[in-house]
Design a protein around this motif. Sequence first.
Motif, PDB file in Angstrom:
ATOM      1  N   PHE A 191      66.997  18.011  26.974  1.00  0.00           N
ATOM      2  CA  PHE A 191      66.605  16.728  27.542  1.00  0.00           C
ATOM      3  C   PHE A 191      65.567  16.087  26.618  1.00  0.00           C
ATOM      4  N   GLU A 192      65.333  14.804  26.828  1.00  0.00           N
ATOM      5  CA  GLU A 192      64.240  14.141  26.125  1.00  0.00           C
ATOM      6  C   GLU A 192      62.922  14.503  26.811  1.00  0.00           C
ATOM      7  N   VAL A 193      61.920  14.856  26.005  1.00  0.00           N
ATOM      8  CA  VAL A 193      60.575  15.031  26.549  1.00  0.00           C
ATOM      9  C   VAL A 193      59.954  13.633  26.642  1.00  0.00           C
ATOM     10  N   ALA A 194      59.862  13.120  27.870  1.00  0.00           N
ATOM     11  CA  ALA A 194      59.417  11.737  28.052  1.00  0.00           C
ATOM     12  C   ALA A 194      57.917  11.610  28.228  1.00  0.00           C
ATOM     13  N   GLY A 195      57.274  12.703  28.634  1.00  0.00           N
ATOM     14  CA  GLY A 195      55.842  12.615  28.850  1.00  0.00           C
ATOM     15  C   GLY A 195      55.277  13.917  29.375  1.00  0.00           C
ATOM     16  N   VAL A 196      53.993  13.868  29.721  1.00  0.00           N
ATOM     17  CA  VAL A 196      53.273  15.027  30.258  1.00  0.00           C
ATOM     18  C   VAL A 196      52.442  14.563  31.443  1.00  0.00           C
ATOM     19  N   GLN A 197      52.367  15.402  32.440  1.00  0.00           N
ATOM     20  CA  GLN A 197      51.533  15.106  33.604  1.00  0.00           C
ATOM     21  C   GLN A 197      50.459  16.182  33.709  1.00  0.00           C
ATOM     22  N   ARG A 198      49.194  15.747  33.670  1.00  0.00           N
ATOM     23  CA  ARG A 198      48.083  16.692  33.754  1.00  0.00           C
ATOM     24  C   ARG A 198      47.199  16.318  34.931  1.00  0.00           C
ATOM     25  N   LYS A 199      47.067  17.275  35.864  1.00  0.00           N
ATOM     26  CA  LYS A 199      46.220  17.073  37.030  1.00  0.00           C
ATOM     27  C   LYS A 199      45.139  18.145  37.059  1.00  0.00           C
ATOM     28  N   GLU A 239      49.320  10.255  20.534  1.00  0.00           N
ATOM     29  CA  GLU A 239      49.832   9.025  19.917  1.00  0.00           C
ATOM     30  C   GLU A 239      50.181   7.974  20.962  1.00  0.00           C
ATOM     31  N   GLY A 240      50.633   8.430  22.131  1.00  0.00           N
ATOM     32  CA  GLY A 240      51.028   7.498  23.180  1.00  0.00           C
ATOM     33  C   GLY A 240      52.289   6.743  22.815  1.00  0.00           C
ATOM     34  N   LYS A 241      52.285   5.436  23.019  1.00  0.00           N
ATOM     35  CA  LYS A 241      53.369   4.531  22.634  1.00  0.00           C
ATOM     36  C   LYS A 241      54.627   4.690  23.491  1.00  0.00           C
ATOM     37  N   GLY A 242      54.563   5.465  24.541  1.00  0.00           N
ATOM     38  CA  GLY A 242      55.765   5.704  25.341  1.00  0.00           C
ATOM     39  C   GLY A 242      55.844   4.831  26.577  1.00  0.00           C
ATOM     40  N   SER A 243      57.021   4.773  27.156  1.00  0.00           N
ATOM     41  CA  SER A 243      57.251   4.048  28.411  1.00  0.00           C
ATOM     42  C   SER A 243      57.992   4.976  29.368  1.00  0.00           C
ATOM     43  N   PRO A 244      57.814   4.816  30.668  1.00  0.00           N
ATOM     44  CA  PRO A 244      58.452   5.722  31.620  1.00  0.00           C
ATOM     45  C   PRO A 244      59.968   5.559  31.633  1.00  0.00           C
ATOM     46  N   PRO A 245      60.704   6.651  31.816  1.00  0.00           N
ATOM     47  CA  PRO A 245      62.154   6.542  31.935  1.00  0.00           C
ATOM     48  C   PRO A 245      62.541   5.964  33.289  1.00  0.00           C
ATOM     49  N   ARG A 246      63.792   5.626  33.407  1.00  0.00           N
ATOM     50  CA  ARG A 246      64.294   5.034  34.649  1.00  0.00           C
ATOM     51  C   ARG A 246      64.155   6.036  35.802  1.00  0.00           C
ATOM     52  N   GLU A 254      51.355  10.664  31.204  1.00  0.00           N
ATOM     53  CA  GLU A 254      51.105  10.217  29.833  1.00  0.00           C
ATOM     54  C   GLU A 254      52.445  10.197  29.113  1.00  0.00           C
ATOM     55  N   TRP A 255      52.994   9.008  28.890  1.00  0.00           N
ATOM     56  CA  TRP A 255      54.324   8.868  28.327  1.00  0.00           C
ATOM     57  C   TRP A 255      54.271   8.870  26.807  1.00  0.00           C
ATOM     58  N   ILE A 256      55.279   9.461  26.192  1.00  0.00           N
ATOM     59  CA  ILE A 256      55.311   9.543  24.736  1.00  0.00           C
ATOM     60  C   ILE A 256      56.514   8.787  24.195  1.00  0.00           C
ATOM     61  N   GLU A 257      56.462   8.500  22.921  1.00  0.00           N
ATOM     62  CA  GLU A 257      57.544   7.762  22.270  1.00  0.00           C
ATOM     63  C   GLU A 257      58.806   8.616  22.239  1.00  0.00           C
TER      64      GLU A 257
END
Length: 286
Positions: A191-199, A239-246, A254-257
Amino acid sequence: MLKFIRPMFPTLVEVPPAGDNWIHEIKYDGYRTQVIVEDEGQSDHAKGLRLVIDVQDDCRGGGNPFPQVGIDGEAIVLNEKGVSDFHSLRSAMRWAPDRIIFVAFDLLHHDGIDLRREPLLARREKLLEVVGPAKGVIQYSHHVHGGGADFYAAVDRIGLEGMVSKREESSYRSGDTEAWVKTKCYEELDFEVAGVQRKPGSAPLALMATRDAERRYVGSANIALTKAMRERLYAKVQEGKGSPPRGADKPDAEWIEPGLVGRVKTLKRENKLRHATLRAIREAKA
């Protein structure tokens, strides 16, 4: 008067138990259900989910085929491959209830006698006498003795969801138990790694999406990467620069490119990731 009994729930394990004091059954993909057969006019005394089925197909000689009983089992629908399919079941409940089958695997009451303290094999022997090796709307869940590893290999090879193992002498105790365990079948997918969630106070999770034009969110996975891979992942996060997937509703993510592919171990035959682990990452090929 028979009432709904809180079910006995198996514990999820990674490896099926060894030893000859266990029996093993197929884990069906459906709704856990109890069938209560009692005298007419008493049905309103049961609580919880009740399955109303037409047992006439299972009548042997006419009339009510069963005595007063309480049976634990699973309501399922078989797909075109003969495999229980939860999504087909949900559709059938609305549009084709005649497709629903009840797979019986335990007998809790029989003719006014509470059997829950009896050993499992004794209950199942009586259950087989009650329902028979029927092929109609009510069917018996067959089992094998011992050989858990071989049974799991066969279940995995056929493409089933998993298996349930039960101690032969176990009594029926409502709630979670280790006398019954379930082993599910896993697969590894990209799958695409779209982001990370840290709580705070929780382990970080990788947020995954499909690798297609739709880029649809499919769920989260525990991060189990080597040190080098973990550092590469968090460099992308910085780096950031990402947007959430559908379909992702994660305001604290924290969304990544796009461009990072993750190898995920997850339960088979699920629409979204379940009990998933991110095991490796790599850059997508251009």
